[in-house]
Design an enzyme around this catalytic site. Structure first.
Site, PDB file in Angstrom:
ATOM      1  N   PHE A 261      -6.473  35.863 -48.312  1.00  0.00           N
ATOM      2  CA  PHE A 261      -5.891  34.524 -48.207  1.00  0.00           C
ATOM      3  C   PHE A 261      -5.188  34.290 -46.875  1.00  0.00           C
ATOM      4  CE2 PHE A 261      -6.677  34.634 -52.746  1.00  0.00           C
ATOM      5  CZ  PHE A 261      -7.186  33.361 -52.944  1.00  0.00           C
ATOM      6  N   ILE A 486     -13.062  37.477 -51.166  1.00  0.00           N
ATOM      7  CA  ILE A 486     -11.714  38.041 -51.121  1.00  0.00           C
ATOM      8  C   ILE A 486     -11.062  38.036 -52.505  1.00  0.00           C
ATOM      9  CG2 ILE A 486     -11.431  37.419 -48.712  1.00  0.00           C
ATOM     10  CD1 ILE A 486      -9.669  35.067 -49.611  1.00  0.00           C
ATOM     11  N   THR A 488     -12.152  35.560 -54.710  1.00  0.00           N
ATOM     12  CA  THR A 488     -12.267  34.160 -55.124  1.00  0.00           C
ATOM     13  C   THR A 488     -13.477  33.886 -55.998  1.00  0.00           C
ATOM     14  OG1 THR A 488     -13.357  33.763 -53.010  1.00  0.00           O
ATOM     15  CG2 THR A 488     -11.012  33.262 -53.135  1.00  0.00           C
ATOM     16  N   THR A 655     -14.194  30.599 -62.451  1.00  0.00           N
ATOM     17  CA  THR A 655     -13.613  31.105 -61.207  1.00  0.00           C
ATOM     18  C   THR A 655     -12.740  30.039 -60.544  1.00  0.00           C
ATOM     19  OG1 THR A 655     -15.601  30.492 -59.955  1.00  0.00           O
ATOM     20  CG2 THR A 655     -15.493  32.730 -60.807  1.00  0.00           C
ATOM     21  N   GLY A 723     -13.531  22.345 -52.356  1.00  0.00           N
ATOM     22  CA  GLY A 723     -12.990  23.700 -52.326  1.00  0.00           C
ATOM     23  C   GLY A 723     -11.711  23.750 -53.118  1.00  0.00           C
ATOM     24  N   VAL A 724     -11.415  24.898 -53.772  1.00  0.00           N
ATOM     25  CA  VAL A 724     -10.253  24.980 -54.657  1.00  0.00           C
ATOM     26  C   VAL A 724      -9.287  26.093 -54.279  1.00  0.00           C
ATOM     27  CG1 VAL A 724     -11.442  23.951 -56.610  1.00  0.00           C
ATOM     28  CG2 VAL A 724     -11.514  26.417 -56.315  1.00  0.00           C
ATOM     29  N   GLY A 725      -9.460  26.737 -53.149  1.00  0.00           N
ATOM     30  CA  GLY A 725      -8.581  27.851 -52.785  1.00  0.00           C
ATOM     31  C   GLY A 725      -7.172  27.433 -52.467  1.00  0.00           C
ATOM     32  N   GLU A 726      -7.017  26.536 -51.479  1.00  0.00           N
ATOM     33  CA  GLU A 726      -5.689  26.146 -51.017  1.00  0.00           C
ATOM     34  C   GLU A 726      -4.994  25.138 -51.924  1.00  0.00           C
ATOM     35  OE1 GLU A 726      -6.525  28.428 -47.476  1.00  0.00           O
ATOM     36  OE2 GLU A 726      -7.807  27.144 -48.670  1.00  0.00           O
TER      37      GLU A 726
END
Length: 780
Positions: A261, A486, A488, A655, A723-726
């Site tokens: 991250f 990573i 994710t 996920t 995108g859903v990471g941040e």
């Protein structure tokens, strides 16, 4: 030398029986079994006979020069083979350009063991190499160093008068736009206004897997490097340039990464030192940083912000002024998008944004989940909450009053924006309509109860990527790209995209990643991997579909002889005409007709820049939370969080939900736990361990409810995904801070909101040594 463990490079596949999947299905991770059974090999898990083990020696001063090493005692330890310093390291290139990676900011990158200069506390100054890790560790404690000490400066608050405009360039950075209208005059004239300062302490990356590099050297001198990185090709590029090695001499692999991250966006010093040691000794080398050494490179920068908001009495925003000052190193101007969000989220005719840096004797900060937004949106959303109370208005109603249908900063339409739906669905699920407006109006036992909310926003990015796909006669599909996972779910999502595209069982699809020799992929960062690599995977599968369709049309008595490609679909292992019963052929039959040889395709995914530049592209969220505050103890419990997310088409529901859960946990950590404490007399961060650098544990986390609002964005990507990471983290800490105010009626404007601050709320969140006045003077 031949590897033993390193030969285990099999890519994870779904469990037998998983079967056919569609886009959006909840699918268990294809790499899950390998991870929980210990079969997944991380950077420090690879071993070859005869390898050396390295342990880093770090500086004990903050600024100055090394005048002398005394190494005799260290070299006398049994098993020690050598100690590298700036005096005996192998030759490297010295120009800055060779050390710049694909995400480097402007300035001069740090060069390990380059000279006798000490630039920050904890700087790597020597590398002990031994036959065992234990010997190297023992010897590292016996290295004696003499210094010429120079005066250092690490106190951001004391150096605000030196704040300067950022210079240089960093990928993804956009400077604040020019002022719009006259924000200062409008602020002065408005009837309702707030003017507040916010402080965010430095935060350090602490993933489960510490940073490590294993260099496996073969008889011909080729280096296979296992590195903890978010981009194998980025690491290979830097190694090749620093050491002048041809592309054919270096391969970097990162098939499994135990969390990153942002910490793995740039190659960390362990990579350069491990390669340096291997070249010097002509042997394989493993180098692992300790948990304490994880605090000796980049971090989320310490940041001070001032936000001024002014409104008419009906809540219409008349002025938005957002100024921020952040730290950077003496070497580089590390920059983030901190204040720009304040010009994008809400409508106002008068906006002024400012972002400056102060260079200190510290290592350059690095990206950490939602860089810039995690702090910038935090300050804005607390300021909006403060304004709502000044107006006597519900915080959600104030946001809806100033909702921006277009991006106000660039006067562009949004590619998609379902933020209103996030507000509506999140509020309904949370029960926001039952919230009393007045603070201190809810209590349970000895705890005050508060409800708070905030908005989240993050960029929806897409880069370029290549993908390769091979469909075998037995129905196995192999897709590959030099992507990274990573934690994710990249393995799972890419395999799911490919399986859905060709109508294959998921267990028949393998996605290969984490190898610099694979087709080009960007660094895994910015929540762009699915929109980028996923689009490349879908693109290469479409090319395979068209080839299969062409073969099928040419078969004798083919039901597809007069069909168009748009008339067919790939479902459950067959090619069939849409809506025509019985008009289908098994893919195995089509492949046999093609000669039984594997079908291979390649695809280059290029963003449609001319189309995308006409739109503002972002993900959005609405976060609602409940806290319970014990004023006597100063403890805060976050008992409920509802996070409503608009992030385009959700490819893998399981996920994606996991990503938002993780982001919420990190937001709780930002709000209540994480901060690196600096002793500025020594110039170093002091709480460099899990005993003193606090993060949440299971008891800190309660109900987290995630809502995915329907959204399909074909501007951002051909998949409709963003995108859903941040986005899962942005806004969470602000919602918690706002809930604490609702519970207590007192405002804390610095993070983390630790018990000492909550117990002394009358101090209005001032940091010890009061910095508020100096911030105002600096901003003026």
């Amino acid at each position: 030398m031949t590897s033993t463990l390193s030969q285990n490079t099999q890519q994870p596949k779904a469990e037998p029986g998983t079967g056919y999947v569609r886009i959006g299905d909840s699918v268990s991770r294809t790499d899950g079994r390998a991870k929980v059974t210990g079969q997944a090999l991380y950077a420090a898990d690879h071993f070859v006979q005869g390898m050396l083990f390295g342990v880093v020696v770090n500086s004990t001063i903050t600024r100055g020069r090394i005048t002398r090493f005394t190494l005799e005692r260290a070299l006398a330890v049994a098993g020690v083979r050598d100690i590298l310093t700036h005096e005996n390291r192998p030759k490297t290139r010295s120009m800055d350009i060779f050390y710049k990676d694909m995400t480097a900011p402007g300035g001069s990158p740090f060069k390990p063991l380059h000279s006798d200069a000490i630039l920050y506390s904890g700087q790597p100054i020597a590398l002990v190499l031994a036959e065992t890790f234990e010997a190297a560790r023992e010897a590292s404690q016996l290295v004696e160093v003499e210094y010429e000490v120079e005066k250092h400066e690490t106190d951001l608050m004391a150096a605000l008068h030196r704040a300067h405009e950022p210079k240089g360039f960093k990928a993804g950075y956009v400077p604040p736009p020019n002022p719009k209208g006259d924000a200062d005059a409008a602020f002065a004239a408005a009837p309702v206004k707030i003017d507040a300062q916010y402080y965010s302490g430095a935060e350090y990356h602490n993933p489960l897997e510490m940073h490590a590099t294993t260099v496996v050297r073969d008889e011909e001198g080729h280096l296979t490097i296992y590195d903890k990185t978010q981009g194998s090709q980025n690491s290979r590029w830097v190694v090749s340039r620093v050491f002048g090695l041809g592309k054919d001499k270096v391969t970097v692999k990162n098939p499994f990464v135990g969390g990153a991250f942002g910490s793995g966006l740039r190659p960390q010093y362990n990579l350069i030192l491990a390669v340096m040691a291997s070249l010097h000794t002509e042997r394989s080398v493993r180098l692992v940083l300790t948990r304490q050494q994880m605090f000796t490179f980049g971090h989320r920068p310490e940041t001070v912000q001032r936000v001024r908001l002014a409104a008419d009495r009906d809540g219409t925003l008349q002025s938005v002024i957002h100024e921020a000052v952040a730290e950077t190193s003496r070497l580089e101007d590390y920059v983030e998008v901190v204040v720009n969000w304040s010009g994008q989220l809400y409508t106002s005719d008068n906006v002024r944004l400012e972002y400056k840096l102060v260079d200190l004797d510290r290592y350059s900060p690095i990206d950490m989940r939602a860089p810039g937004a995690a702090h910038g949106v935090h300050a804005l959303e607390i300021a909006m909450d403060e304004l709502s109370y000044a107006l006597g208005m519900d915080p959600l109603a104030l946001r809806l009053k100033n909702y921006a249908e277009r991006d106000p900063s660039r006067d562009l339409p949004h590619s998609t924006k379902e933020l209103k739906a996030c507000y509506a669905q999140g509020a309904e699920r949370f029960g926001w309509a039952k919230r009393p407006l007045e603070p201190r109006s809810m209590r349970e036992g000895n705890e005050l109860v508060g409800w708070g909310m905030a908005t989240g926003v993050w960029d929806a990015m897409q880069m370029l990527a290549r993908a390769r796909a091979v469909l075998h006669a037995d129905g196995r599909l192999e897709v590959s790209s030099a992507a990274s996972d990573i934690g994710t779910g990249t393995y799972t999502v890419m395999a799911q995209i490919a399986a859905a595209a060709l109508g294959l069982p998921l267990e028949n699809v393998t996605f290969k990643l984490g190898d610099s020799t694979l087709p080009v992929a960007p660094i895994e960062g910015g929540s762009s991997h699915v929109a980028t690599v996923g689009s490349a995977v879908e693109g290469v599968c479409e090319k395979l579909r068209k080839r299969l369709f062409k073969v099928a049309r040419g078969l004798d008595d083919s039901p597809f002889a007069k069909a168009r490609f748009a008339d067919v679909e790939f479902v459950r292992g067959t090619l069939r005409l849409k809506g025509v019963s019985g008009a289908q052929l098994p893919l195995a039959q089509i492949l046999a007709a093609a000669g039984g040889e594997p079908l291979e395709e390649k695809y280059l995914m290029l963003p449609h820049m001319l189309k995308q530049r006409k739109y503002s592209r972002a993900t959005h969220s609405a976060v609602f939370c409940e806290v319970r505050v014990d004023e006597e103890l100063g403890t805060v419990r976050v008992t409920r969080v509802v996070s409503a997310i608009a992030a385009g088409r959700i490819i893998s529901a399981k996920t994606a939900r996991s990503q938002i859960h993780g982001g919420v946990v990190w937001g709780i950590s930002q709000a209540l736990h994480e901060e690196a404490h600096s002793d500025n007399s020594l110039g170093r961060f002091m709480n460099h361990s899990f005993a003193e650098y606090h993060i949440p544990v299971q008891a800190d986390i309660h109900d987290i409810d995630v809502i995915f609002v329907d959204e399909d964005d074909r501007i951002v990507s051909r998949l409709g995904a963003k995108g859903v990471g941040e986005i899962g983290q942005v806004g969470v800490a602000a919602a918690i801070s706002n809930a604490i105010f609702h519970a207590t009626g007192k405002r804390v404007r610095s993070t983390p909101l630790t018990p000492d601050k909550v117990m002394q709320l009358e101090n209005e969140g001032k940091r010890p040594g009061s910095y508020m006045d100096s911030v105002v003077l600096a901003a003026d």
